[in-house]
Design a protein around this motif. Structure first.
Motif, PDB file in Angstrom:
ATOM      1  N   GLU A  37       0.841  -1.196   0.000  1.00 60.27           N
ATOM      2  CA  GLU A  37       0.000   0.000   0.000  1.00 60.27           C
ATOM      3  C   GLU A  37       0.873   1.240   0.000  1.00 60.27           C
ATOM      4  N   ILE A  38       0.271   2.347  -0.344  1.00 58.76           N
ATOM      5  CA  ILE A  38       0.972   3.629  -0.311  1.00 58.76           C
ATOM      6  C   ILE A  38       0.804   4.249   1.084  1.00 58.76           C
ATOM      7  N   VAL A  39       1.903   4.787   1.583  1.00 53.73           N
ATOM      8  CA  VAL A  39       1.861   5.493   2.868  1.00 53.73           C
ATOM      9  C   VAL A  39       2.364   6.916   2.649  1.00 53.73           C
ATOM     10  N   CYS A  40       1.657   7.897   3.171  1.00 53.87           N
ATOM     11  CA  CYS A  40       2.078   9.292   3.025  1.00 53.87           C
ATOM     12  C   CYS A  40       2.200   9.976   4.381  1.00 53.87           C
ATOM     13  N   TYR A  41       3.111  10.941   4.435  1.00 51.13           N
ATOM     14  CA  TYR A  41       3.316  11.720   5.647  1.00 51.13           C
ATOM     15  C   TYR A  41       3.918  13.064   5.278  1.00 51.13           C
ATOM     16  N   GLU A  50       5.430  13.388   1.576  1.00 51.68           N
ATOM     17  CA  GLU A  50       6.332  12.328   1.177  1.00 51.68           C
ATOM     18  C   GLU A  50       5.562  11.008   1.185  1.00 51.68           C
ATOM     19  N   GLY A  51       5.867  10.159   0.237  1.00 46.72           N
ATOM     20  CA  GLY A  51       5.154   8.894   0.146  1.00 46.72           C
ATOM     21  C   GLY A  51       6.092   7.748  -0.160  1.00 46.72           C
ATOM     22  N   CYS A  52       5.711   6.552   0.233  1.00 42.37           N
ATOM     23  CA  CYS A  52       6.480   5.362  -0.096  1.00 42.37           C
ATOM     24  C   CYS A  52       5.564   4.153   0.053  1.00 42.37           C
ATOM     25  N   THR A 110      -3.350  23.236  -3.686  1.00 39.69           N
ATOM     26  CA  THR A 110      -4.755  23.600  -3.848  1.00 39.69           C
ATOM     27  C   THR A 110      -5.405  22.811  -4.987  1.00 39.69           C
ATOM     28  N   ASP A 111      -4.986  23.078  -6.226  1.00 42.50           N
ATOM     29  CA  ASP A 111      -5.682  22.415  -7.334  1.00 42.50           C
ATOM     30  C   ASP A 111      -4.824  21.449  -8.131  1.00 42.50           C
ATOM     31  N   THR A 112      -3.509  21.491  -7.942  1.00 37.67           N
ATOM     32  CA  THR A 112      -2.654  20.577  -8.697  1.00 37.67           C
ATOM     33  C   THR A 112      -1.599  19.948  -7.797  1.00 37.67           C
ATOM     34  N   ALA A 113      -1.460  18.638  -7.927  1.00 37.47           N
ATOM     35  CA  ALA A 113      -0.463  17.903  -7.145  1.00 37.47           C
ATOM     36  C   ALA A 113       0.623  17.388  -8.081  1.00 37.47           C
ATOM     37  N   VAL A 114       1.865  17.717  -7.760  1.00 36.36           N
ATOM     38  CA  VAL A 114       2.982  17.293  -8.606  1.00 36.36           C
ATOM     39  C   VAL A 114       3.707  16.132  -7.934  1.00 36.36           C
ATOM     40  N   PHE A 115       3.636  14.962  -8.562  1.00 38.42           N
ATOM     41  CA  PHE A 115       4.310  13.777  -8.032  1.00 38.42           C
ATOM     42  C   PHE A 115       5.742  13.743  -8.547  1.00 38.42           C
ATOM     43  N   VAL A 116       6.692  13.632  -7.638  1.00 33.78           N
ATOM     44  CA  VAL A 116       8.105  13.618  -8.020  1.00 33.78           C
ATOM     45  C   VAL A 116       8.761  12.333  -7.522  1.00 33.78           C
ATOM     46  N   GLY A 117       9.239  11.530  -8.466  1.00 32.91           N
ATOM     47  CA  GLY A 117       9.868  10.266  -8.106  1.00 32.91           C
ATOM     48  C   GLY A 117      11.175  10.465  -7.365  1.00 32.91           C
ATOM     49  N   LYS A 118      11.438   9.582  -6.378  1.00 28.80           N
ATOM     50  CA  LYS A 118      12.691   9.642  -5.619  1.00 28.80           C
ATOM     51  C   LYS A 118      13.279   8.253  -5.454  1.00 28.80           C
ATOM     52  N   GLY A 119      12.996   7.396  -6.409  1.00 24.52           N
ATOM     53  CA  GLY A 119      13.497   6.031  -6.271  1.00 24.52           C
ATOM     54  C   GLY A 119      12.566   5.200  -5.426  1.00 24.52           C
ATOM     55  N   ARG A 120      12.991   4.908  -4.201  1.00 22.06           N
ATOM     56  CA  ARG A 120      12.142   4.097  -3.329  1.00 22.06           C
ATOM     57  C   ARG A 120      11.010   4.901  -2.707  1.00 22.06           C
ATOM     58  N   LYS A 121      11.151   6.203  -2.795  1.00 20.16           N
ATOM     59  CA  LYS A 121      10.113   7.083  -2.261  1.00 20.16           C
ATOM     60  C   LYS A 121       9.634   8.027  -3.355  1.00 20.16           C
ATOM     61  N   PHE A 122       8.649   8.826  -3.034  1.00 20.34           N
ATOM     62  CA  PHE A 122       8.271   9.912  -3.929  1.00 20.34           C
ATOM     63  C   PHE A 122       7.765  11.074  -3.092  1.00 20.34           C
TER      64      PHE A 122
END
Lengths: 154, 154
Positions: A37-41, A50-52, A110-122
């Motif tokens: 599952e995805i976990v965010c904090y 941050e998510g992983c 607010t209206d746009t979320a930018v997902f940025v890859g970080k390898g094992r995290k994002f």
DNA sequence: TTGATTCCCATAAATTACCATGTTATACCA
DNA sequence: TGGTATAACATGGTAATTTATGGGAATCAA
């Protein structure tokens, strides 16, 4: 042999009125592949989320548990902060997750979320904050090129 | 003993209106052989696209995961730049990948993509930029040659 | 009931898979 | 050696699929 699963790329998706965002398809593929599952904090150092995968947090937990490092107290504290803040997010049939107010506010999204890859995290940024952060990083690189292993074989 | 897999040679292929380019056959063979994928990102130092196998990035991710702690600041910055910019590209049955606007723009590629082997990695240039770069490199070598000769004669 | 969350459907756009043609390189044979 | 057949490759076009995203109905909690 383990399959590769890296969070890559930078993808901007819309956050609708209900707070829903499509998790990028590639990210979804990783979650499915690992059946996790995805976990965010809230990031501890930047105005972003941050998510992983839950897998990674489990690994972190056991690393800390087995650590014999006398000086890892700081790391221990940080870990507590993260675990205390982290929340699991599952996506619906169309691939969307619903981020919480707390997270969105911290990242100033607010209206746009930018997902940025970080390898094992994002990470998930607001457009404005990410543009500034990327500019900052590129500037930093210009000044001092990283001595990463990858760069060694030119 | 591991098979050799080096990206070699210089091959110019056309980019069509959709951004599709044939990945050189030799490159495809490598990807198949290793059953991996191609990853591309903007070069940090030159107006060109850089590419490698996903394997290589995987290795980088593992190194980062193991060698340093979860919370290192420098690492945070680097991973954002590298993984955030990198994107996986798989080719269709005819061997083409679809490059993104972002990459094409950075490399100033319009209608022709020049693939340049660099061993474990490769680069993709516009014709114009590659001609200039190659000339520059050859010039640089010429200047260094006298000292090389001296060493040869010893 | 009200507000929020989850689930499902619809659509448009982007991406991918597939088919067809032209071109170049390679193999083969007289 | 020259010429031709064959295979591999590049490239243009189109069909099929996936993805993002908006809206609405169903479900749940307070």
């Amino acid at each position: 042999m383990s399959k590769s699963f890296l969070f890559l790329d930078t993808i901007a998706n819309k956050v609708d009125a209900k707070g829903r965002v499509s998790l990028p398809a590639d990210y979804r593929a990783i979650v499915k592949e690992l059946s996790t599952e995805i976990v965010c904090y809230r990031s501890l150092t930047a105005p972003c989320i941050e998510g992983c995968t839950e897998d990674l947090l489990e690994k972190l937990a056991s690393d800390i548990e087995n650590s014999t490092d006398f000086f890892s107290e700081t790391q221990d504290d940080l870990t507590n902060l993260i675990f205390g803040d982290a929340k699991k997010f599952s996506f619906d049939s169309t691939g969307r997750i619903m981020l919480t107010e707390k997270l969105l506010k911290h990242a100033e999204i607010t209206d746009t979320a930018v997902f940025v890859g970080k390898g094992r995290k994002f990470q998930i940024w607001s457009e404005k904050n990410w543009n500034e952060e990327e500019a900052r990083l590129r500037e930093k690189i210009k000044l001092r090129r990283p001595s990463l292993k990858m760069e060694d074989n030119q």
